[in-house]
Write a protein that holds these residues in place. Structure first.
Motif, mmCIF file in Angstrom:
data_model
loop_
_atom_site.group_PDB
_atom_site.id
_atom_site.type_symbol
_atom_site.label_atom_id
_atom_site.label_comp_id
_atom_site.label_asym_id
_atom_site.label_seq_id
_atom_site.Cartn_x
_atom_site.Cartn_y
_atom_site.Cartn_z
ATOM 1 N N THR A 166 0.832 -1.203 0.000
ATOM 2 C CA THR A 166 0.000 0.000 0.000
ATOM 3 C C THR A 166 0.867 1.254 0.000
ATOM 4 O O THR A 166 0.555 2.236 -0.687
ATOM 5 N N ARG A 167 1.958 1.241 0.743
ATOM 6 C CA ARG A 167 2.872 2.388 0.725
ATOM 7 C C ARG A 167 3.409 2.624 -0.687
ATOM 8 O O ARG A 167 3.526 3.762 -1.136
ATOM 9 N N ARG A 168 3.718 1.562 -1.388
ATOM 10 C CA ARG A 168 4.189 1.698 -2.770
ATOM 11 C C ARG A 168 3.107 2.320 -3.648
ATOM 12 O O ARG A 168 3.394 3.186 -4.479
ATOM 13 N N LEU A 169 1.877 1.886 -3.472
ATOM 14 C CA LEU A 169 0.771 2.454 -4.247
ATOM 15 C C LEU A 169 0.571 3.930 -3.909
ATOM 16 O O LEU A 169 0.341 4.749 -4.798
ATOM 17 N N ARG A 170 0.680 4.269 -2.637
ATOM 18 C CA ARG A 170 0.536 5.673 -2.226
ATOM 19 C C ARG A 170 1.637 6.551 -2.816
ATOM 20 O O ARG A 170 1.428 7.741 -3.028
ATOM 21 N N ARG A 171 2.796 5.955 -3.054
ATOM 22 C CA ARG A 171 3.902 6.720 -3.655
ATOM 23 C C ARG A 171 3.755 6.851 -5.165
ATOM 24 O O ARG A 171 4.598 7.452 -5.814
ATOM 25 N N GLY A 172 2.721 6.242 -5.724
ATOM 26 C CA GLY A 172 2.430 6.426 -7.140
ATOM 27 C C GLY A 172 2.708 5.248 -8.045
ATOM 28 O O GLY A 172 2.493 5.346 -9.257
ATOM 29 N N GLU A 173 3.183 4.128 -7.502
ATOM 30 C CA GLU A 173 3.370 2.959 -8.359
ATOM 31 C C GLU A 173 2.001 2.464 -8.803
ATOM 32 O O GLU A 173 1.012 2.568 -8.079
ATOM 33 N N THR A 174 1.945 1.902 -9.994
ATOM 34 C CA THR A 174 0.668 1.398 -10.487
ATOM 35 C C THR A 174 0.335 0.047 -9.865
ATOM 36 O O THR A 174 1.238 -0.710 -9.465
ATOM 37 N N LEU A 175 -0.945 -0.250 -9.815
ATOM 38 C CA LEU A 175 -1.394 -1.537 -9.290
ATOM 39 C C LEU A 175 -0.785 -2.673 -10.095
ATOM 40 O O LEU A 175 -0.304 -3.657 -9.524
ATOM 41 N N GLY A 176 -0.768 -2.543 -11.409
ATOM 42 C CA GLY A 176 -0.204 -3.599 -12.246
ATOM 43 C C GLY A 176 1.253 -3.874 -11.926
ATOM 44 O O GLY A 176 1.678 -5.027 -11.861
ATOM 45 N N ALA A 177 2.037 -2.818 -11.703
ATOM 46 C CA ALA A 177 3.458 -2.990 -11.390
ATOM 47 C C ALA A 177 3.644 -3.651 -10.032
ATOM 48 O O ALA A 177 4.485 -4.543 -9.873
ATOM 49 N N VAL A 178 2.863 -3.233 -9.047
ATOM 50 C CA VAL A 178 2.969 -3.813 -7.706
ATOM 51 C C VAL A 178 2.558 -5.285 -7.730
ATOM 52 O O VAL A 178 3.225 -6.135 -7.133
ATOM 53 N N LEU A 179 1.485 -5.599 -8.445
ATOM 54 C CA LEU A 179 1.048 -6.992 -8.540
ATOM 55 C C LEU A 179 2.102 -7.847 -9.238
ATOM 56 O O LEU A 179 2.440 -8.938 -8.755
ATOM 57 N N ALA A 180 2.623 -7.368 -10.347
ATOM 58 C CA ALA A 180 3.623 -8.142 -11.094
ATOM 59 C C ALA A 180 4.863 -8.392 -10.252
ATOM 60 O O ALA A 180 5.367 -9.515 -10.188
ATOM 61 N N ASP A 181 5.327 -7.358 -9.581
ATOM 62 C CA ASP A 181 6.518 -7.487 -8.749
ATOM 63 C C ASP A 181 6.286 -8.461 -7.598
ATOM 64 O O ASP A 181 7.118 -9.303 -7.296
ATOM 65 N N THR A 182 5.141 -8.371 -6.980
ATOM 66 C CA THR A 182 4.832 -9.209 -5.820
ATOM 67 C C THR A 182 4.574 -10.656 -6.215
ATOM 68 O O THR A 182 5.102 -11.582 -5.601
ATOM 69 N N LEU A 183 3.775 -10.868 -7.234
ATOM 70 C CA LEU A 183 3.367 -12.223 -7.596
ATOM 71 C C LEU A 183 4.404 -12.967 -8.417
ATOM 72 O O LEU A 183 4.379 -14.192 -8.464
ATOM 73 N N ASN A 184 5.337 -12.268 -9.008
ATOM 74 C CA ASN A 184 6.401 -12.931 -9.765
ATOM 75 C C ASN A 184 7.621 -13.215 -8.911
ATOM 76 O O ASN A 184 8.586 -13.780 -9.393
ATOM 77 N N ASP A 185 7.571 -12.811 -7.647
ATOM 78 C CA ASP A 185 8.696 -13.021 -6.748
ATOM 79 C C ASP A 185 8.710 -14.477 -6.320
ATOM 80 O O ASP A 185 7.886 -14.910 -5.544
ATOM 81 N N THR A 186 9.660 -15.222 -6.816
ATOM 82 C CA THR A 186 9.741 -16.647 -6.501
ATOM 83 C C THR A 186 10.602 -16.926 -5.282
ATOM 84 O O THR A 186 10.753 -18.071 -4.885
ATOM 85 N N ASN A 187 11.174 -15.875 -4.683
ATOM 86 C CA ASN A 187 12.038 -16.070 -3.524
ATOM 87 C C ASN A 187 11.339 -15.794 -2.202
ATOM 88 O O ASN A 187 11.988 -15.755 -1.169
ATOM 89 N N ALA A 188 10.021 -15.602 -2.215
ATOM 90 C CA ALA A 188 9.309 -15.296 -0.975
ATOM 91 C C ALA A 188 9.309 -16.537 -0.087
ATOM 92 O O ALA A 188 9.065 -17.639 -0.543
ATOM 93 N N ASP A 189 9.558 -16.319 1.204
ATOM 94 C CA ASP A 189 9.493 -17.462 2.121
ATOM 95 C C ASP A 189 8.110 -17.518 2.752
ATOM 96 O O ASP A 189 7.316 -16.603 2.625
ATOM 97 N N THR A 190 7.805 -18.595 3.428
ATOM 98 C CA THR A 190 6.469 -18.798 3.974
ATOM 99 C C THR A 190 6.220 -18.043 5.258
ATOM 100 O O THR A 190 5.122 -18.073 5.784
ATOM 101 N N HIS A 191 7.211 -17.334 5.791
ATOM 102 C CA HIS A 191 7.016 -16.589 7.029
ATOM 103 C C HIS A 191 6.714 -15.125 6.785
ATOM 104 O O HIS A 191 6.607 -14.362 7.715
#
Length: 141
Positions: free
Chosen positions: A99-124
């Motif tokens: 949400t902070r990224r969105l408030r700074r002006g990043e687009t929803l599409g960019a935030v979603l792509a960056d977040t959902l394409n991250d294959t290094n996220a751990d389960t914690h």
């Protein structure tokens, strides 16, 4: 109709007006009635997504990784500001960072792509980012 009532055509809530939805799903696509039945969260115990204990949600976050509606789920939580439970495989602290990224002006599409394409996220809840991406997705406390 009172000012508190949902806008016509937006029965699922009032979107945050400052979210630039470029590259993200349309408001009608975010209507939970259209996608929630296809969510894999319907297959496991509710506490995997609803618990206040981070360890309880680890199995749910794992299930989310393969969910066919993960992008819609996360987008809905970001656009409508849901602050509770697991959405799209993300925890509330992670979504606050997004949400902070969105408030700074990043687009929803960019935030979603960056977040959902991250294959290094751990389960914690910690997310490892590539060197070109922001590193503000937090860990579950």
């Amino acid at each position: 109709m009172s000012s508190q009532a949902a806008h016509p055509g937006e029965p699922w809530g009032r979107p945050r007006p400052w979210v630039d939805r470029t590259g993200g799903p349309s408001l009608p696509e975010l209507d939970m009635d259209r996608w929630h039945d296809d969510g894999l969260c319907r297959t496991g115990p509710a506490n995997w997504w609803l618990s206040d204990e981070p360890a309880d949600t680890v199995p749910g976050i794992e299930v989310c990784r393969d969910c066919p509606v993960r992008r819609l789920c996360l987008a809905s939580a970001l656009v409508f500001g849901d602050q509770w439970t697991i959405y799209g495989g993300t925890t509330p602290p992670q979504r606050r960072a997004l949400t902070r990224r969105l408030r700074r002006g990043e687009t929803l599409g960019a935030v979603l792509a960056d977040t959902l394409n991250d294959t290094n996220a751990d389960t914690h809840g910690a997310t490892q980012r590539s060197s070109h991406a922001r590193t503000d997705v937090g860990e579950v406390a």
